[in-house]
Enzyme design. Structure first.
Site, PDB file in Angstrom:
ATOM      1  N   ARG A 239       0.424  13.491   4.201  1.00 30.89           N
ATOM      2  CA  ARG A 239       0.280  14.084   5.531  1.00 30.89           C
ATOM      3  C   ARG A 239       1.421  15.070   5.750  1.00 30.89           C
ATOM      4  O   ARG A 239       2.535  14.857   5.236  1.00 30.89           O
ATOM      5  CB  ARG A 239       0.335  13.001   6.615  1.00 30.89           C
ATOM      6  CG  ARG A 239      -0.914  12.130   6.691  1.00 30.89           C
ATOM      7  CD  ARG A 239      -2.095  12.874   7.328  1.00 30.89           C
ATOM      8  NE  ARG A 239      -3.249  12.035   7.504  1.00 30.89           N
ATOM      9  CZ  ARG A 239      -4.350  12.057   6.743  1.00 30.89           C
ATOM     10  NH1 ARG A 239      -4.435  12.882   5.731  1.00 30.89           N
ATOM     11  NH2 ARG A 239      -5.378  11.273   7.010  1.00 30.89           N
TER      12      ARG A 239
ATOM     13  N   HIS B  45      -5.817  21.414   3.764  1.00 32.01           N
ATOM     14  CA  HIS B  45      -6.221  19.994   3.896  1.00 32.01           C
ATOM     15  C   HIS B  45      -7.634  19.771   3.340  1.00 32.01           C
ATOM     16  O   HIS B  45      -8.543  19.326   4.048  1.00 32.01           O
ATOM     17  CB  HIS B  45      -6.127  19.532   5.363  1.00 32.01           C
ATOM     18  CG  HIS B  45      -6.036  18.042   5.488  1.00 32.01           C
ATOM     19  ND1 HIS B  45      -5.311  17.407   6.465  1.00 32.01           N
ATOM     20  CD2 HIS B  45      -6.599  17.044   4.749  1.00 32.01           C
ATOM     21  CE1 HIS B  45      -5.425  16.092   6.323  1.00 32.01           C
ATOM     22  NE2 HIS B  45      -6.207  15.848   5.286  1.00 32.01           N
TER      23      HIS B  45
HETATM   24  P1  NAP Z   1      -3.852   2.894   0.798  1.00 28.16           P
HETATM   25  O1  NAP Z   1      -4.870   2.381  -0.165  1.00 28.16           O
HETATM   26  O2  NAP Z   1      -3.686   2.239   2.113  1.00 28.16           O
HETATM   27  O3  NAP Z   1      -2.484   2.927   0.016  1.00 28.16           O
HETATM   28  C1  NAP Z   1      -1.266   3.228   0.608  1.00 28.16           C
HETATM   29  C2  NAP Z   1      -0.182   2.802  -0.383  1.00 28.16           C
HETATM   30  O4  NAP Z   1       1.079   3.262   0.108  1.00 28.16           O
HETATM   31  C3  NAP Z   1      -0.127   1.274  -0.528  1.00 28.16           C
HETATM   32  O5  NAP Z   1      -0.101   0.955  -1.890  1.00 28.16           O
HETATM   33  C4  NAP Z   1       1.169   0.938   0.202  1.00 28.16           C
HETATM   34  O6  NAP Z   1       1.892  -0.168  -0.333  1.00 28.16           O
HETATM   35  C5  NAP Z   1       1.999   2.189   0.015  1.00 28.16           C
HETATM   36  N1  NAP Z   1       2.986   2.299   1.093  1.00 28.16           N
HETATM   37  C6  NAP Z   1       2.781   2.235   2.434  1.00 28.16           C
HETATM   38  N2  NAP Z   1       3.940   2.344   3.105  1.00 28.16           N
HETATM   39  C7  NAP Z   1       4.902   2.446   2.164  1.00 28.16           C
HETATM   40  C8  NAP Z   1       6.314   2.569   2.228  1.00 28.16           C
HETATM   41  N3  NAP Z   1       6.975   2.570   3.401  1.00 28.16           N
HETATM   42  N4  NAP Z   1       6.998   2.640   1.071  1.00 28.16           N
HETATM   43  C9  NAP Z   1       6.354   2.619  -0.122  1.00 28.16           C
HETATM   44  N5  NAP Z   1       5.013   2.491  -0.248  1.00 28.16           N
HETATM   45  C10 NAP Z   1       4.296   2.422   0.881  1.00 28.16           C
HETATM   46  O7  NAP Z   1      -4.122   4.466   1.114  1.00 28.16           O
HETATM   47  P2  NAP Z   1      -4.908   5.527   0.226  1.00 28.16           P
HETATM   48  O8  NAP Z   1      -6.356   5.378   0.422  1.00 28.16           O
HETATM   49  O9  NAP Z   1      -4.363   5.503  -1.161  1.00 28.16           O
HETATM   50  O10 NAP Z   1      -4.493   6.886   0.980  1.00 28.16           O
HETATM   51  C11 NAP Z   1      -3.143   7.281   1.086  1.00 28.16           C
HETATM   52  C12 NAP Z   1      -3.013   8.449   2.048  1.00 28.16           C
HETATM   53  O11 NAP Z   1      -3.555   9.630   1.489  1.00 28.16           O
HETATM   54  C13 NAP Z   1      -3.789   8.305   3.354  1.00 28.16           C
HETATM   55  O12 NAP Z   1      -3.124   7.476   4.279  1.00 28.16           O
HETATM   56  C14 NAP Z   1      -3.855   9.745   3.837  1.00 28.16           C
HETATM   57  O13 NAP Z   1      -2.711  10.036   4.615  1.00 28.16           O
HETATM   58  C15 NAP Z   1      -3.782  10.549   2.538  1.00 28.16           C
HETATM   59  N6  NAP Z   1      -5.048  11.266   2.295  1.00 28.16           N
HETATM   60  C16 NAP Z   1      -5.024  12.623   2.206  1.00 28.16           C
HETATM   61  C17 NAP Z   1      -6.187  13.315   1.969  1.00 28.16           C
HETATM   62  C18 NAP Z   1      -6.179  14.811   1.810  1.00 28.16           C
HETATM   63  O14 NAP Z   1      -7.249  15.416   1.743  1.00 28.16           O
HETATM   64  N7  NAP Z   1      -5.041  15.428   1.696  1.00 28.16           N
HETATM   65  C19 NAP Z   1      -7.404  12.636   1.807  1.00 28.16           C
HETATM   66  C20 NAP Z   1      -7.397  11.250   1.907  1.00 28.16           C
HETATM   67  C21 NAP Z   1      -6.212  10.577   2.152  1.00 28.16           C
HETATM   68  P3  NAP Z   1       1.385  -1.702  -0.250  1.00 28.16           P
HETATM   69  O15 NAP Z   1       0.553  -1.912  -1.479  1.00 28.16           O
HETATM   70  O16 NAP Z   1       2.603  -2.544  -0.240  1.00 28.16           O
HETATM   71  O17 NAP Z   1       0.595  -1.810   1.027  1.00 28.16           O
END
Ligand code: NAP
Length: 308
Positions: A223, A271
């Site tokens: 983000r 994005h």
């Molecule tokens: P997810 O499955 O919820 O994974 C988030 C990961 O980040 C988890 O493994 C979590 O650890 C880790 N995390 C959270 N807080 C942390 C911290 N303080 N320190 C270290 N690690 C931390 O999410 P996802 O589906 O992979 O998506 C991730 C992000 O990608 C979304 O939230 C969104 O912002 C972004 N995104 C961007 C686009 C784009 O088009 N640019 C599209 C989709 C998503 P734990 O395993 O301990 O919970």
């Protein structure tokens, strides 16, 4: 049973088609043609404005139409309404494509060759093997893990940093704030795939950049507010970082006078790294609705306290 879709309008037709064919028992409505809002039990939306949620007294589940939920006002949704995020193959594949393209473009010096072409310079650079580069992914979640898996197929050295420890074969794993420094020390390319929370806002800052090897590159697909813009510009201009590929900014759209537009070592996309694809998302969402109807636990419910 009524479902209201209040998201990306051009994709609404594909959602309607899927539900008409596979769940004719469900009354699938598309905003603004929503009928009596008091009948709506399931809402698919990008945001949850309080004044709108207040008009849905029978709401049972809020389905985010995107993978991240940082833009959702949790306080607008009553505590008994679960917030479900979008985890579906279309989003995952899109992110894997985008990040692979970005990493390979950096690895194979495509940005240098774009500049060389503009200056009509024929100047072959060395071609190191993928195994000579270490790629680090912050956030080993649904997207981070899929990205790591694909990057492994090219032969890169891989490492990941996560909140809680996570073991993936072939990936050197680091966890928690204490291991951030050793994680960063080896990353030639750093990829941010964290959710935006109080703990991760502004994490891509001057101090973090100072812990990367000199000349490292940054890919931010998390983000915009993960990044401190002024610190990135300083790191690029001092040579600490070589390049940045940014799919997300703060704000979006990025204002026309923002220095990122003109910076020769910032590559920007609006994005678009990955998007929910109705064809693959609708079956997953429908299965979750069916679970709810059967009284079974829902998949991909976010933790309101953690913020993701
Ligand atoms: P997810 O499955 O919820 O994974 C988030 C990961 O980040 C988890 O493994 C979590 O650890 C880790 N995390 C959270 N807080 C942390 C911290 N303080 N320190 C270290 N690690 C931390 O999410 P996802 O589906 O992979 O998506 C991730 C992000 O990608 C979304 O939230 C969104 O912002 C972004 N995104 C961007 C686009 C784009 O088009 N640019 C599209 C989709 C998503 P734990 O395993 O301990 O919970």
């Amino acid at each position: 049973m009524s479902i209201l879709y209040r998201s990306d309008a051009p994709r609404a037709a594909a959602w309607v088609r899927y539900f008409a064919e596979h769940a004719p028992d469900l009354d699938f409505r598309v905003w603004p043609d929503a009928g009596d809002l008091a009948e709506v039990e399931y809402l698919i939306a990008w945001q949850a404005p309080a004044e709108f949620i207040a008009r849905l007294p029978r709401l049972k589940v809020f389905f985010s139409s995107g993978a991240g939920v940082d833009h959702v006002d949790f306080s607008a949704l009553p505590g008994h309404v679960p917030i479900v995020r979008m985890v579906e193959p279309g989003i995952i594949n899109g992110m894997v494509e985008y990040v692979s393209l970005a990493v390979l473009a950096l690895h194979r010096d495509f940005f240098d060759y774009m500049a060389a072409k503009a200056a009509r310079i024929w100047d072959p650079l060395e071609v190191p093997p993928a195994s000579a580069r270490t790629i680090g992914v912050m956030g080993m979640g649904a997207l981070g893990c899929a990205v790591l898996e694909r990057l492994a197929s090219y032969g890169f050295n891989l490492r990941g940093w996560n909140r809680s420890p996570r073991e993936i074969e072939g990936v050197e794993s680091f966890a928690g704030p204490d291991q951030l420094q050793p994680f960063l020390a080896g990353c030639d390319v750093l990829i941010c795939l964290l959710p935006l929370t109080a703990a991760t806002r502004g994490i891509l800052n001057r101090e973090l950049f100072s812990l990367l090897p000199a000349g490292a590159a940054l890919i931010n697909v998390g983000r915009g507010p993960h990044l401190v813009d002024a610190d990135l510009l300083e790191a690029l201009d001092s040579g600490r970082l070589s390049r940045a590929i940014l799919d997300v900014t703060e704000p979006e759209p990025l204002p026309a006078d923002h220095p990122f537009w003109a910076h020769p070592r910032v590559f920007l996309t609006p994005h678009v790294a990955s998007m929910t694809q109705p064809e693959s998302a609708a079956p997953i969402l429908l299965e979750n609705v069916r679970r709810h109807q059967r009284g079974e636990p829902l998949a991909d419910v976010i933790d309101r306290c953690r913020g993701y």
